[in-house]
Design an enzyme around this catalytic site. Structure first.
Site, mmCIF file in Angstrom:
data_model
loop_
_atom_site.group_PDB
_atom_site.id
_atom_site.type_symbol
_atom_site.label_atom_id
_atom_site.label_comp_id
_atom_site.label_asym_id
_atom_site.label_seq_id
_atom_site.Cartn_x
_atom_site.Cartn_y
_atom_site.Cartn_z
ATOM 1 N N ASP A 85 0.899 -1.168 0.000
ATOM 2 C CA ASP A 85 0.000 0.000 0.000
ATOM 3 C C ASP A 85 0.935 1.214 0.000
ATOM 4 O OD1 ASP A 85 -1.992 2.035 1.329
ATOM 5 O OD2 ASP A 85 -3.249 0.275 1.035
ATOM 6 N N CYS A 134 -0.976 10.146 0.337
ATOM 7 C CA CYS A 134 -1.529 10.894 1.470
ATOM 8 C C CYS A 134 -0.455 11.530 2.344
ATOM 9 C CB CYS A 134 -2.438 9.986 2.290
ATOM 10 S SG CYS A 134 -3.808 9.374 1.295
ATOM 11 N N LYS A 161 -4.760 0.016 -6.495
ATOM 12 C CA LYS A 161 -5.626 0.842 -5.636
ATOM 13 C C LYS A 161 -5.161 2.275 -5.824
ATOM 14 C CE LYS A 161 -6.058 1.698 -0.642
ATOM 15 N NZ LYS A 161 -5.764 1.102 0.676
ATOM 16 N N ASP A 163 -5.641 6.095 -4.583
ATOM 17 C CA ASP A 163 -6.134 6.917 -3.481
ATOM 18 C C ASP A 163 -6.570 8.297 -3.981
ATOM 19 O OD1 ASP A 163 -6.660 7.219 -0.779
ATOM 20 O OD2 ASP A 163 -4.688 6.466 -0.177
ATOM 21 N N TRP A 197 -13.001 7.192 -0.910
ATOM 22 C CA TRP A 197 -13.717 7.136 0.380
ATOM 23 C C TRP A 197 -15.186 7.586 0.244
ATOM 24 C CZ3 TRP A 197 -10.009 11.466 0.470
ATOM 25 C CH2 TRP A 197 -8.680 11.025 0.398
ATOM 26 N N ASP A 218 -11.634 5.623 6.165
ATOM 27 C CA ASP A 218 -10.815 4.485 6.606
ATOM 28 C C ASP A 218 -11.467 3.787 7.802
ATOM 29 O OD1 ASP A 218 -9.144 5.287 4.643
ATOM 30 O OD2 ASP A 218 -7.382 5.537 5.902
HETATM 31 C C1 GLA Z 1 -5.973 6.403 2.580
HETATM 32 C C2 GLA Z 1 -6.638 5.066 2.222
HETATM 33 C C3 GLA Z 1 -6.027 3.964 3.086
HETATM 34 C C4 GLA Z 1 -4.526 3.884 2.873
HETATM 35 C C5 GLA Z 1 -3.917 5.244 3.167
HETATM 36 C C6 GLA Z 1 -2.443 5.338 2.799
HETATM 37 O O1 GLA Z 1 -6.288 6.819 3.847
HETATM 38 O O2 GLA Z 1 -8.005 5.153 2.427
HETATM 39 O O3 GLA Z 1 -6.621 2.721 2.787
HETATM 40 O O4 GLA Z 1 -4.246 3.501 1.551
HETATM 41 O O5 GLA Z 1 -4.578 6.283 2.421
HETATM 42 O O6 GLA Z 1 -1.947 6.589 3.152
#
Ligand code: GLA
Length: 517
Positions: A85, A134, A161, A163, A197, A218
């Site tokens: 991730d 992030c 994935k 973000d 999200w 999250d």
């Molecule tokens: C966001 C995503 C998480 C993760 C973090 C990594 O918050 O929703 O699942 O991937 O970023 O910083």
């Protein structure tokens, strides 16, 4: 053809190709999965974020997790996508392209992908639609969409994935659509997990863009499960049930099963809720140190069968009784139905599930399978009464028949076949991969898509639930260098006739000298 078969097929077409059905009224785009055949059941796998955050994400950790995924039985239960991730795995090089952080991944991100593919697993990577990820530790794809997705394809990612951090001023649908176009241009089949999200309501438009989309914030901060946040995610995700279907899933976030902060009961209930919602099952715990009870929950094949049902319907709450929720609306491929009774209260709840909760006549004689105790009772008329302790569940499968077949879960010994042709040639070499279903029924022969390069042929043979795909390469007339192909094979679930996710694997052929006939 039987009437029920026709009905199931009509439902399947509507679920899999809602856009096609809707096109009579509007020019809605197609479901992306209708083309690539990917993620026709919710993706299963593992991502590091929930347990580890960014540290210590590195090659050693991911490889240890891969090994644990296999030795714990999770691979055989269907968990297949695995990878980093957000965790400082690449930066942007001077040529503008993502370049591996070799301190953390000494064999390169392609090397990690090969390790994963060799073990019959699929490779998942992470990035961001904005300028940075992030924490700003890694570059985002903004302005580099096409080169980044080309590099992900070169690293042989099967799942990405993406973000939604650091996206000031960007439009959600436009940004993710551009990334979809970049993935298609890169030419490698890839499962696209949108991670905004819920921002931009992707359940309204993203079926043509990706295969799953986060619906919520999250589920926890890294390292500690948060039961109340998980219940909030479940409540928000439940309402969106009509948007889910084969190849396009609501994602209430990765699993917290097996993390610190949850009791055994909560682990079981959480997992049951996610299965009932046909949610992606991306485990988030440390697979290297699981209790027997966590393994039992994560590999409960009967619960997973609900999640991985080929009809791909997301169950929802049909009724509440005090603090108890009765979830239904989840017909399954063999004509049975899933039911979940979840007691969110502090005292035991006695709930009578009626057959009309399932849309059946009260006079129907039905068998009840408890998917946690693995016991079948019945036939019963007029429903069933269950007593559910606080925070616990009854997860049931209800059927006219006393047998409860498991849907197919596909497990391969490898997703990578690599040949090296030594001099002098020409050479003909064969190497096979074995693919089995762990479902109750044998599958028809996998059908290899035409269009393979002339140097490659694939022959499929069947031995019960196991099938062999023998790959033969011929170097005659080939130039020196590396040759690469992606093989696609398709199949159906034989009871319902519904398509199962397409099987893809890589074939490499290294020719060491020019080969002439
Ligand atoms: C966001 C995503 C998480 C993760 C973090 C990594 O918050 O929703 O699942 O991937 O970023 O910083």
């Amino acid at each position: 053809m039987r009437k029920t078969t026709l009905l199931v097929m009509a439902i399947a077409v509507a679920l899999l190709f809602p856009a096609r059905v809707a096109r009579a009224q509007s020019a809605a785009p197609r479901v992306r999965a209708a083309e690539d055949g990917l993620a026709l059941t919710p993706p299963m796998g593992w991502y590091p974020w929930n347990e580890f955050g960014q540290e210590p994400q590195n090659e050693k950790l991911i490889k240890e997790i891969v090994d644990a995924l296999i030795s714990s039985g999770m691979k055989d239960a269907g968990y297949v996508y695995v990878g980093p991730d957000e965790g400082m795995c690449f930066s942007r090089g001077a040529d503008g392209k993502p370049t591996t952080n070799l301190k953390r991944y000494p064999n390169g991100l392609r090397g990690l992908g090969d390790y994963i593919h060799q073990r019959g697993l699929k490779y998942a990577l992470y990035t961001d639609a904005g300028t940075h990820t992030c924490s700003k530790a890694m570059p985002g794809t903004k302005g580099h969409e096409f080169e980044d997705m080309a590099v992900f394809a070169a690293w042989r990612a099967d799942y990405v994935k993406i973000d939604w951090c650091n996206t000031e001023g960007q439009d959600v649908a436009q940004s993710y659509t551009k990334l979809r176009d970049a993935q298609l241009a890169a030419g490698r089949p890839i499962v696209f997990s949108l991670c905004s999200w819920g921002v931009g309501e992707p359940w309204k438009w993203a079926a043509s863009v990706g295969h799953l989309w986060r619906t919520t914030a999250d589920i926890c901060a890294p390292g500690k499960a948060d039961w109340s946040a998980a219940m909030k995610n479940a409540a928000a995700n439940e309402k969106l049930y009509s948007a889910a279907g084969p190849g396009h899933w609501n994602d209430p976030d990765m699993l917290i099963t097996g993390m610190d902060g949850l009791s055994e009961t909560q682990n079981r209930s959480f997992f049951s809720l996610w299965c009932m919602m046909a949610a992606p099952l991306m485990a988030g715990n440390d697979l290297r140190k699981m209790t027997a009870s966590t393994i039992q929950v994560l590999t409960n094949r009967e619960a997973i069968g609900i999640d991985q049902d080929p009809l791909g319907t997301q169950g929802h709450i049909v009724r509440r009784e005090g603090q108890a929720e009765i979830w239904a609306g989840k017909p399954l491929f063999d004509g049975s139905q899933a039911v979940l009774v979840f007691n969110s209260g502090d005292a035991p709840a006695e709930v009578h599930v009626t057959w009309s909760d399932l849309g059946s006549a009260e006079s129907a004689a039905l068998y009840v399978r408890d998917l946690w105790t693995h016991r079948t009772t019945g036939p019963r008329r007029g429903g069933i009464t269950v007593t559910v302790p606080p925070s616990d569940v009854a997860l049931l499968r209800i059927s006219k028949s006393s047998t409860f077949p498991a849907p197919p879960i596909i497990v391969a010994d490898s997703y990578w076949v690599s040949f090296r042709a030594p001099q002098p040639g020409p050479h003909k070499l064969t190497r096979a991969i074995t693919v089995k279903t762990t479902g109750t029924d044998e599958l028809p022969l996998w059908k290899v898509r035409p269009g393979l390069p002339s140097w490659l042929s694939v022959a499929v043979t069947k031995h019960g639930k196991s099938q062999t795909l023998a790959n033969t390469v011929s170097t005659a007339g080939l130039k020196k260098g590396l040759h690469h192909a992606v093989v696609r094979a398709d199949n159906i679930e034989p009871v319902s006739g519904l398509p199962i996710s397409a099987l893809y694997y890589d074939v490499d052929l290294e020719v060491c000298g020019d080969e002439r006939d």
